[in-house]
Design an enzyme around this catalytic site. Sequence first.
Site, short mmCIF file in Angstrom:
data_model
loop_
_atom_site.label_atom_id
_atom_site.label_comp_id
_atom_site.label_asym_id
_atom_site.label_seq_id
_atom_site.Cartn_x
_atom_site.Cartn_y
_atom_site.Cartn_z
N HIS A 106 2.44 -11.33 14.29
CA HIS A 106 3.45 -11.81 15.28
C HIS A 106 3.24 -13.22 15.78
O HIS A 106 4.12 -14.02 16.20
CB HIS A 106 3.67 -11.02 16.48
CG HIS A 106 4.96 -11.05 17.25
ND1 HIS A 106 6.26 -12.01 16.53
CD2 HIS A 106 5.46 -10.43 18.28
CE1 HIS A 106 7.18 -11.80 17.52
NE2 HIS A 106 6.74 -10.95 18.34
N THR A 110 0.87 -1.21 -0.03
CA THR A 110 0.03 -0.12 -0.10
C THR A 110 1.03 1.32 0.05
O THR A 110 1.79 1.22 0.76
CB THR A 110 -0.76 0.03 1.06
OG1 THR A 110 -1.87 0.87 1.10
CG2 THR A 110 -0.38 0.04 2.54
#
Length: 404
Positions: free
Chosen positions: A375, A323
């Site tokens: 994560h 993006t």
Amino acid sequence: MSNIVVPVLGESIVEARIAKWLKKPGDHVEVGDPLVELETEKTNLELSAEKRGVITSIARKEGEDVKIGELLAVVDENGAGAAPPAAAQSGNGSKATPTARRMAEDLEVDLGVVQGTGAAGRVMKQDVRNAIAPPAPTSDTLAPTSGSAIAPTGSKIAPTSARPLAPTRIGDRTEERVRMTKRRQTIARRLVEAQQTAAMLTTFNEADMTQIMALRERRKESFKKEFGVGLGIASFFVKASIAALRAFPALNAEIQGDEIVYKHYFDVGMAVGAEGGLVVPVIRDADRMTFPQIELAIRDFAKKAQDGTLTLDDLRGGTFTITNGGVFGSLLSTPILNPPQVAILGLHKIQDRVVPMNGQPTIRPMMYLALSYDHRIVDGREAVQFLVKVKEYIEDPANLLLEG
């Protein structure tokens, strides 16, 4: 009699909203005539007549939510309704995209006199705009000066809701209450889900854009002449990301239950500001594409986003997303994951900054890079090293040719 029902709309889409009826009871329709515009969480679709006849009834109103298989209207195939007037047959109203029709209605433009530039003479949003104020001649109407075609030139922040209702006065103040579009509802839901279901972190770095800008300056004329498209920065980041994903495959994976699915293909999504909200069209098998092919794909997505013609297939899937907030002036941001993907790369504005070079302060064109990651399956070390590798490829783009 034949029933018009809500068709299968695409991957994971189970319902839609009736945005606008294009025909009314008593209207004669031919095969292929657009009947109704459906608004989904990804894009707007036109449902066309599959048989010739007369619409006898409409089952659902504009603004209602409908599910796959539900009845929309009934067509009498033996109906003797009057054929459409000659003026309507010769006009371009039935050949206009949904966004072009909405714009024409808002601006009171007669679609019958608008020259369409889309496929088979279809009227696009820009055609309606040009009918009011023709554009000044230009040699490149799509690519922003940054070289990225992720956002169409002249695009503005897309509306996030339908037309407002009548303003409500509270003393000397006014408020407007609007209903969120299906796409905005989905964006809101998915963004919250991404934050609630993923252990999302962001790591940052910066890249010296000197080499890429110099390369673009040297090759831009010959590249445009040979391939018919400008050489932007987006293709470099697509190539650099793929090279880094090969080195760190966890960032090109997804979680399914208690399993990690590693993708051995590279479908790169490019976030685009489109009518109604952000969408992410996907460059499939981007690793097999050349720089010109990537630039052409990005240019086509930018034009489709501008014209409102992105299809569900354009938006399906994706293993990694890029993006670029820099085209809107963003200096630094933390992009949010695009589930079920586990990583997204954010690009930003190129800005001259003073950096140390060989012990001396030097002005260089710099860009901040941001990598958000899940994560749960991507360790911080992997994320940092991934971003460092992207930085290395960008700062020495000749390595991308060696990478292949």
